[in-house]
Design an enzyme around this catalytic site. Structure first.
Site, PDB file in Angstrom:
ATOM      1  N   TYR A 159       8.393 -10.668  -0.792  1.00 33.04           N
ATOM      2  CA  TYR A 159       9.047  -9.401  -0.444  1.00 33.04           C
ATOM      3  C   TYR A 159       8.011  -8.297  -0.259  1.00 33.04           C
ATOM      4  CZ  TYR A 159      11.644  -5.054  -0.971  1.00 33.04           C
ATOM      5  OH  TYR A 159      12.140  -3.784  -0.789  1.00 33.04           O
ATOM      6  N   SER A 170       8.702  -0.244   1.409  1.00 33.30           N
ATOM      7  CA  SER A 170       8.990  -0.185  -0.025  1.00 33.30           C
ATOM      8  C   SER A 170       7.725   0.202  -0.772  1.00 33.30           C
ATOM      9  CB  SER A 170       9.487  -1.546  -0.523  1.00 33.30           C
ATOM     10  OG  SER A 170       9.541  -1.578  -1.943  1.00 33.30           O
TER      11      SER A 170
END
Length: 317
Positions: A202, A189
Site C-alpha cells: 500500500y 497517503s
C-alpha cells in the site's frame, strides 16, 4: 577576547539557524500564510464545467464531490457500486442542483474498464480530475503473509492505487491540454513518506502516486495544468476505520476544504495543518536519531495495531 572555540560555535549556530529559517519560511508560506492570509492561489471554478471523481461514494471522494458541486461543477462520479452511486448522485443533485453522470466500474478489473469510462466522459468540458479511489490493507500484515492469504489482493492494490491514476490522467489530459487549463488532484497517503512496514505494498503504491504527480506537473506546468498530490494522514472514513472525528482525524469535509484552500501552493502536501505537524515530527525524530531507529519505532507501532486487529478478529468482532 573571543576564542576560536567561541567563534566556531557562533558560526555553527548561525548555519543551523539559517537552515532552520530557510526551511521554515517556505513551509509557513505554503501551509499558513499563503492559504489563510492570501487565500486560494488558484480559482478552480475557471478551469472547466465538469469534475471527474473516482471512489466518489464515501469518505474523501464524496467530500470532493460535494465541495466541487458547491462551486458549481457538474460531476462525473465513478465507483464500483451502482446503488451507492445512485444514492450519492441523488443526494448531491438535490442539494446543489448540478448535473451528474455516474459510471459504475471496478478499478481492480482489466484495462477494458477504461473504455467504458472514456465513453462516459467523451465530449465533456472536464476541468478537474480527482483520483481518489484506493485500496488498503484490512489490518497491518507482513508482506508474505498477505500474499499467501490472498495473492489477488496485492494485485488489486496495484491495479486500484496505481493503474487508476495513470489511466484516468491519460483519459482527461487531452481535453485539458486542448483548453490550456485543468486541475488534477491525486490522493496519495502519508504512508508514502514515512516508514510503513506491514503496509508495504500500500505505502509503495502511494509513493508511486507522489513521484508520478511530481513529474507530471513538471511535464505539463507550461500547458496550464495544475497537479496536486494530497498526502492525508488519518481521516475519519470507512477505510481508516475511525468513526469519530477529532483534531488529528478530521471529517472528510473538513479535510477536503483544507486541501482545496492549499491548491496551487505546492505539488505535494498533507493538506491539513495537524497532519503537517506529524510529518515535521517524523523528520525531526529521524534527524535526532537515525533512519533505522525511526523505522523500528513505526514498526513497533504497527505491530501493536496488527495484534489488536487479530485479537478482535479472533473474538469475532
Amino acid at each position: 577576547m573571543v576564542t576560536s572555540f567561541q567563534l566556531f560555535g557562533s558560526i555553527a549556530l548561525g548555519i543551523v539557524g539559517y537552515k532552520i529559517f530557510a526551511k521554515f519560511l517556505p513551509w509557513a508560506y505554503i501551509n499558513i500564510f499563503g492559504p489563510f492570509l492570501l487565500g486560494p492561489k488558484l480559482d478552480i471554478r475557471r478551469v472547466g464545467g465538469w469534475a471527474v471523481i473516482t471512489g466518489s461514494t464515501d469518505g474523501i471522494g464524496k467530500a470532493y464531490a460535494k465541495a466541487l458541486a458547491k462551486k458549481g461543477f457538474s460531476l462525473v462520479l465513478i465507483s464500483r457500486s451502482l446503488s451507492k452511486l445512485e444514492t450519492v448522485a441523488k443526494e448531491i443533485e438535490n442539494e446543489y442542483k448540478v448535473q451528474i453522470k455516474i459510471i459504475d466500474v471496478d478499478f481492480s478489473g482489466g484495462v477494458e474498464i477504461y473504455n467504458k469510462i472514456k465513453a462516459g466522459i467523451d465530449g465533456l468540458d472536464i476541468g478537474v480530475l480527482v483520483n481518489n479511489v484506493g485500496v488498503s490493507y484490512p489490518y497491518p500484515e507482513f508482506f508474505l503473509d498477505s500474499y499467501q492469504q490472498n495473492p489477488k489482493f496485492l494485485v488489486d492494490i496495484v491495479s486500484v492505487n496505481i493503474h487508476s491514476v495513470t489511466h484516468m490522467c491519460a483519459l482527461v489530459l487531452p481535453t485539458m491540454l486542448n483548453r490550456k487549463k485543468g486541475v488534477i488532484i491525486n490522493i496519495s497517503s502519508s504512508a508514502a513518506s514515512i516508514p510503513s512496514p506491514l503496509l508495504t505494498v500500500y505505502s509503495a503504491s502511494k509513493a508511486f502516486v507522489d513521484k508520478f504527480s511530481e513529474d507530471l506537473q513538471t511535464e505539463y506546468r507550461g500547458s496550464g495544468i495544475t497537479v496536486q498530490c494530497v498526502q492525508p494522514g488519518f481521516v475519519a472514513t470507512n477505510m481508516s476505520k475511525i468513526k469519530k472525528a477529532s483534531l488529528m482525524s478530521p471529517t472528510p469535509d473538513a479535510y477536503v476544504a483544507s486541501a482545496l484552500r492549499i491548491l496551487g501552493y505546492n505539488i505535494q502536501t498533507t493538506a491539513y495543518l495537524p497532519h503537517e505537524g506529524l510529518q515535521l515530527a517524523y523528520e525531526f525524530m529521524k534527524y535526532l536519531t537515525c533512519a533505522p531507529y525511526t523505522a523500528g519505532f513505526f514498526f513497533k507501532h504497527l505491530m501493536t495495531m496488527r495484534k489488536r486487529a487479530l485479537s478482535r478478529m479472533s473474538k469475532g468482532k
